[in-house]
Design a protein around this motif. Sequence first.
Motif, PDB file in Angstrom:
ATOM      1  N   HIS A   1      85.874  43.722  43.371  1.00  0.00           N
ATOM      2  CA  HIS A   1      86.729  42.973  42.454  1.00  0.00           C
ATOM      3  C   HIS A   1      87.360  41.874  43.305  1.00  0.00           C
ATOM      4  N   PRO A   2      87.269  40.617  42.863  1.00  0.00           N
ATOM      5  CA  PRO A   2      87.748  39.503  43.693  1.00  0.00           C
ATOM      6  C   PRO A   2      89.202  39.617  44.157  1.00  0.00           C
ATOM      7  N   ARG A   3      90.058  40.247  43.366  1.00  0.00           N
ATOM      8  CA  ARG A   3      91.472  40.317  43.742  1.00  0.00           C
ATOM      9  C   ARG A   3      91.867  41.644  44.388  1.00  0.00           C
TER      10      ARG A   3
ATOM     11  N   SER B   1      92.543  44.118  47.267  1.00  0.00           N
ATOM     12  CA  SER B   1      92.863  43.965  48.694  1.00  0.00           C
ATOM     13  C   SER B   1      91.934  44.792  49.581  1.00  0.00           C
ATOM     14  N   THR B   2      91.508  45.955  49.120  1.00  0.00           N
ATOM     15  CA  THR B   2      90.578  46.774  49.909  1.00  0.00           C
ATOM     16  C   THR B   2      89.223  46.094  49.997  1.00  0.00           C
ATOM     17  N   CYS B   3      88.803  45.470  48.898  1.00  0.00           N
ATOM     18  CA  CYS B   3      87.542  44.718  48.909  1.00  0.00           C
ATOM     19  C   CYS B   3      87.629  43.548  49.878  1.00  0.00           C
ATOM     20  N   ALA B   4      88.790  42.899  49.917  1.00  0.00           N
ATOM     21  CA  ALA B   4      88.990  41.777  50.839  1.00  0.00           C
ATOM     22  C   ALA B   4      88.885  42.257  52.286  1.00  0.00           C
ATOM     23  N   LYS B   5      89.441  43.426  52.590  1.00  0.00           N
ATOM     24  CA  LYS B   5      89.341  43.987  53.946  1.00  0.00           C
ATOM     25  C   LYS B   5      87.880  44.249  54.307  1.00  0.00           C
ATOM     26  N   ALA B   6      87.135  44.823  53.359  1.00  0.00           N
ATOM     27  CA  ALA B   6      85.725  45.120  53.601  1.00  0.00           C
ATOM     28  C   ALA B   6      84.932  43.830  53.797  1.00  0.00           C
ATOM     29  N   ARG B   7      85.210  42.823  52.974  1.00  0.00           N
ATOM     30  CA  ARG B   7      84.524  41.528  53.079  1.00  0.00           C
ATOM     31  C   ARG B   7      84.798  40.900  54.445  1.00  0.00           C
ATOM     32  N   THR B   8      86.057  40.908  54.855  1.00  0.00           N
ATOM     33  CA  THR B   8      86.442  40.353  56.160  1.00  0.00           C
ATOM     34  C   THR B   8      85.749  41.105  57.289  1.00  0.00           C
ATOM     35  N   TRP B   9      85.728  42.429  57.195  1.00  0.00           N
ATOM     36  CA  TRP B   9      85.090  43.236  58.227  1.00  0.00           C
ATOM     37  C   TRP B   9      83.608  42.887  58.347  1.00  0.00           C
TER      38      TRP B   9
ATOM     39  N   HIS C   1      81.616  40.958  61.546  1.00  0.00           N
ATOM     40  CA  HIS C   1      80.504  41.620  62.226  1.00  0.00           C
ATOM     41  C   HIS C   1      79.157  40.962  61.926  1.00  0.00           C
ATOM     42  N   GLY C   2      79.189  39.807  61.269  1.00  0.00           N
ATOM     43  CA  GLY C   2      77.962  39.059  61.013  1.00  0.00           C
ATOM     44  C   GLY C   2      76.999  39.741  60.062  1.00  0.00           C
ATOM     45  N   ILE C   3      77.521  40.525  59.148  1.00  0.00           N
ATOM     46  CA  ILE C   3      76.675  41.252  58.205  1.00  0.00           C
ATOM     47  C   ILE C   3      76.537  40.435  56.921  1.00  0.00           C
ATOM     48  N   ALA C   4      75.314  40.036  56.628  1.00  0.00           N
ATOM     49  CA  ALA C   4      75.041  39.299  55.396  1.00  0.00           C
ATOM     50  C   ALA C   4      74.957  40.298  54.250  1.00  0.00           C
ATOM     51  N   TYR C   5      75.419  39.906  53.087  1.00  0.00           N
ATOM     52  CA  TYR C   5      75.414  40.799  51.928  1.00  0.00           C
ATOM     53  C   TYR C   5      75.333  39.978  50.650  1.00  0.00           C
ATOM     54  N   THR C   6      74.969  40.646  49.577  1.00  0.00           N
ATOM     55  CA  THR C   6      74.958  40.048  48.244  1.00  0.00           C
ATOM     56  C   THR C   6      76.176  40.588  47.516  1.00  0.00           C
ATOM     57  N   GLU C   7      77.028  39.700  47.031  1.00  0.00           N
ATOM     58  CA  GLU C   7      78.255  40.129  46.369  1.00  0.00           C
ATOM     59  C   GLU C   7      78.090  40.124  44.852  1.00  0.00           C
ATOM     60  N   ARG C   8      78.654  41.150  44.225  1.00  0.00           N
ATOM     61  CA  ARG C   8      78.604  41.272  42.761  1.00  0.00           C
ATOM     62  C   ARG C   8      79.988  41.684  42.261  1.00  0.00           C
ATOM     63  N   ASP C   9      80.492  40.960  41.289  1.00  0.00           N
ATOM     64  CA  ASP C   9      81.809  41.231  40.713  1.00  0.00           C
ATOM     65  C   ASP C   9      81.694  42.442  39.794  1.00  0.00           C
ATOM     66  N   ILE C  10      82.345  43.513  40.168  1.00  0.00           N
ATOM     67  CA  ILE C  10      82.243  44.772  39.433  1.00  0.00           C
ATOM     68  C   ILE C  10      82.881  44.680  38.046  1.00  0.00           C
ATOM     69  N   ARG C  11      83.749  43.703  37.874  1.00  0.00           N
ATOM     70  CA  ARG C  11      84.447  43.534  36.598  1.00  0.00           C
ATOM     71  C   ARG C  11      83.565  42.829  35.573  1.00  0.00           C
ATOM     72  N   THR C  12      82.861  41.788  36.001  1.00  0.00           N
ATOM     73  CA  THR C  12      82.050  41.004  35.067  1.00  0.00           C
ATOM     74  C   THR C  12      80.595  41.464  35.003  1.00  0.00           C
TER      75      THR C  12
END
Length: 125
Positions: A9-11, A13-21, A25-36
């Motif tokens: 979920h874009p807002r 805070s735990t997701c933001a921590k995971a995204r930053t982590w 660490h240079g990990i590429a990923y595909t992001e999907r908004d769980i809400r939409t």
Amino acid sequence: MTQPLFLCHPRCSTCAKARTWMTEHGIAYTERDIRTDNPTVAELTQWHAVSGLPIRRFFNTSGQLYRSMGLKDRLSAMSDEDAIALLATDGMLVKRPLLIIADDSGAPGTVLVGFRQNEWETALL
């Protein structure tokens, strides 16, 4: 290797921590908004099986929707199939972030529910 699927979920805070982590660490990923673009019954069924976790771990127990629906008391009486069907109705019921890491065949090989840094390190580094 296929990029992990990061459901968030874009807002959150735990997701933001995971995204930053992952970025640090240079990990590429595909992001999907769980809400939409909430997970489907088929996806949740597969991810639940791969994770080996009880279905209640897939619920966002701190969410307003979870509390307003009184799910704390209702979950124990639900079958896994009923719980999965309920999760698929609204992405805000689903614990986040979810990280789906494909195996060599492209099928989900690892499913991480929530952000626990040590689990993510083990799975991704």
